[in-house]
Scaffold this motif. Structure first.
Motif, PDB file in Angstrom:
ATOM      1  N   HIS A  76       0.866  -1.176   0.000  1.00 17.11           N
ATOM      2  CA  HIS A  76       0.000   0.000   0.000  1.00 17.11           C
ATOM      3  C   HIS A  76       0.903   1.226   0.000  1.00 17.11           C
ATOM      4  N   CYS A  77       0.631   2.191  -0.870  1.00 16.00           N
ATOM      5  CA  CYS A  77       1.510   3.358  -1.023  1.00 16.00           C
ATOM      6  C   CYS A  77       1.209   4.487  -0.050  1.00 16.00           C
ATOM      7  N   GLY A  78       0.292   4.269   0.889  1.00 15.18           N
ATOM      8  CA  GLY A  78       0.046   5.281   1.919  1.00 15.18           C
ATOM      9  C   GLY A  78      -1.353   5.853   1.885  1.00 15.18           C
ATOM     10  N   ASP A  79      -1.764   6.374   3.028  1.00 17.98           N
ATOM     11  CA  ASP A  79      -3.108   6.879   3.244  1.00 17.98           C
ATOM     12  C   ASP A  79      -3.224   8.319   2.768  1.00 17.98           C
ATOM     13  N   ASN A  80      -4.215   8.577   1.912  1.00 17.17           N
ATOM     14  CA  ASN A  80      -4.558   9.933   1.494  1.00 17.17           C
ATOM     15  C   ASN A  80      -5.803  10.291   2.278  1.00 17.17           C
ATOM     16  N   THR A  81      -5.684  11.205   3.219  1.00 13.53           N
ATOM     17  CA  THR A  81      -6.813  11.481   4.113  1.00 13.53           C
ATOM     18  C   THR A  81      -7.800  12.496   3.562  1.00 13.53           C
ATOM     19  N   THR A  82      -7.498  13.122   2.407  1.00  9.70           N
ATOM     20  CA  THR A  82      -8.417  14.143   1.896  1.00  9.70           C
ATOM     21  C   THR A  82      -9.050  13.787   0.560  1.00  9.70           C
ATOM     22  N   GLY A  83      -8.353  13.012  -0.291  1.00 13.54           N
ATOM     23  CA  GLY A  83      -8.882  12.691  -1.610  1.00 13.54           C
ATOM     24  C   GLY A  83      -8.803  13.851  -2.581  1.00 13.54           C
ATOM     25  N   ASP A  84      -8.089  14.900  -2.207  1.00 15.15           N
ATOM     26  CA  ASP A  84      -7.978  16.069  -3.087  1.00 15.15           C
ATOM     27  C   ASP A  84      -7.137  15.749  -4.312  1.00 15.15           C
ATOM     28  N   GLY A  85      -7.383  16.482  -5.380  1.00 12.34           N
ATOM     29  CA  GLY A  85      -6.572  16.369  -6.589  1.00 12.34           C
ATOM     30  C   GLY A  85      -7.157  15.401  -7.593  1.00 12.34           C
ATOM     31  N   ASP A  86      -6.580  15.434  -8.797  1.00 14.36           N
ATOM     32  CA  ASP A  86      -7.020  14.559  -9.876  1.00 14.36           C
ATOM     33  C   ASP A  86      -6.260  13.246  -9.829  1.00 14.36           C
ATOM     34  N   GLY A  87      -6.740  12.273 -10.587  1.00 13.73           N
ATOM     35  CA  GLY A  87      -6.039  10.991 -10.697  1.00 13.73           C
ATOM     36  C   GLY A  87      -6.313  10.080  -9.518  1.00 13.73           C
ATOM     37  N   ASP A  88      -5.365   9.171  -9.273  1.00 11.67           N
ATOM     38  CA  ASP A  88      -5.527   8.190  -8.201  1.00 11.67           C
ATOM     39  C   ASP A  88      -5.473   8.878  -6.847  1.00 11.67           C
ATOM     40  N   ASP A  89      -6.395   8.499  -5.966  1.00 15.75           N
ATOM     41  CA  ASP A  89      -6.339   9.002  -4.597  1.00 15.75           C
ATOM     42  C   ASP A  89      -5.429   8.130  -3.746  1.00 15.75           C
ATOM     43  N   GLU A  90      -5.424   6.839  -3.997  1.00 16.03           N
ATOM     44  CA  GLU A  90      -4.509   5.927  -3.323  1.00 16.03           C
ATOM     45  C   GLU A  90      -4.088   4.847  -4.311  1.00 16.03           C
ATOM     46  N   GLN A  91      -2.899   4.283  -4.064  1.00 13.87           N
ATOM     47  CA  GLN A  91      -2.374   3.245  -4.950  1.00 13.87           C
ATOM     48  C   GLN A  91      -1.869   2.060  -4.132  1.00 13.87           C
ATOM     49  N   ILE A  92      -1.953   0.897  -4.768  1.00 12.41           N
ATOM     50  CA  ILE A  92      -1.424  -0.344  -4.197  1.00 12.41           C
ATOM     51  C   ILE A  92      -0.562  -0.997  -5.266  1.00 12.41           C
TER      52      ILE A  92
END
Length: 193
Positions: A76-92
């Motif tokens: 797991h590439c890490g927790d994004n707590t806001t989901g802001d921005g374009d593209g992937d919010d989280e990656q595995i």
């Protein structure tokens, strides 16, 4: 050009891409701006499953609290707590060459952190997607846009990688659950405190 999947559709990844072993699974979403006014924190996870659809141990649950499987096959590439921005919010990241032999399925899920306390559900989430890329060249291989209208669900299984006749395939699932992360853990045989 990536394959665009519909719910329930299955596609082979390794048949069309011989030698494919390093994948990036990107998950993303947007929040409806007018629903709760509160911050949303969506979390991705990967469950490494055997033929019985269950994990062997709690190590087979890779998420923000356990970022890397002991085999090195799933990270797991890490927790994004806001989901802001374009593209992937989280990656595995997935390394098929390191996959434990007893792992035949990997389910990719998204849950809403503290959904009950914050009175949040997937009815307030839009533009959700899962996509799989070849990590070696960045090429997007497939994408599944979840067009479902969820309402009270607090957890969603976006899709799963699975092994069939020595080929890795992807199944676009898009099914929602009530009960958040605890419901998914119970479904996949992970003991939670």
């Amino acid at each position: 050009m990536p394959v665009s999947l519909k719910k329930g559709q299955k596609v082979s990844l390794t048949k069309e891409n011989p030698g494919l072993s390093h994948l990036i699974v990107g998950l993303g979403w947007d929040i409806n701006q007018f629903d709760t006014g509160g911050a949303f924190d969506l979390d991705t996870a990967a469950f490494l499953l055997g033929d019985n659809g269950k994990t062997v141990s709690s190590d087979d649950f890779v998420f923000y609290g356990n970022l890397k499987h002991p085999s090195g096959a799933v990270e797991h590439c890490g927790d994004n707590t806001t989901g802001d921005g374009d593209g992937d919010d989280e990656q595995i990241k997935i390394d098929l060459s390191k996959m434990p032999p007893n792992t035949t399925h990997i389910a990719f899920t998204v849950t809403i952190y503290e959904s009950e306390e914050r009175n949040q559900n997937f009815g307030q989430v839009q533009n959700a997607f899962i996509r799989i890329m070849d990590e070696t060249n960045g090429q997007e291989l497939l994408r599944y846009d979840l067009g479902e209208d969820f309402s009270i669900e607090t957890a969603v299984v976006f899709g799963e990688l699975y092994k069939h006749n020595n080929e890795w395939k992807f199944n676009a699932i898009g099914s929602g659950y009530q009960g958040g992360l605890a419901a998914l853990c119970a479904n996949y045989g992970v003991d939670v405190e």
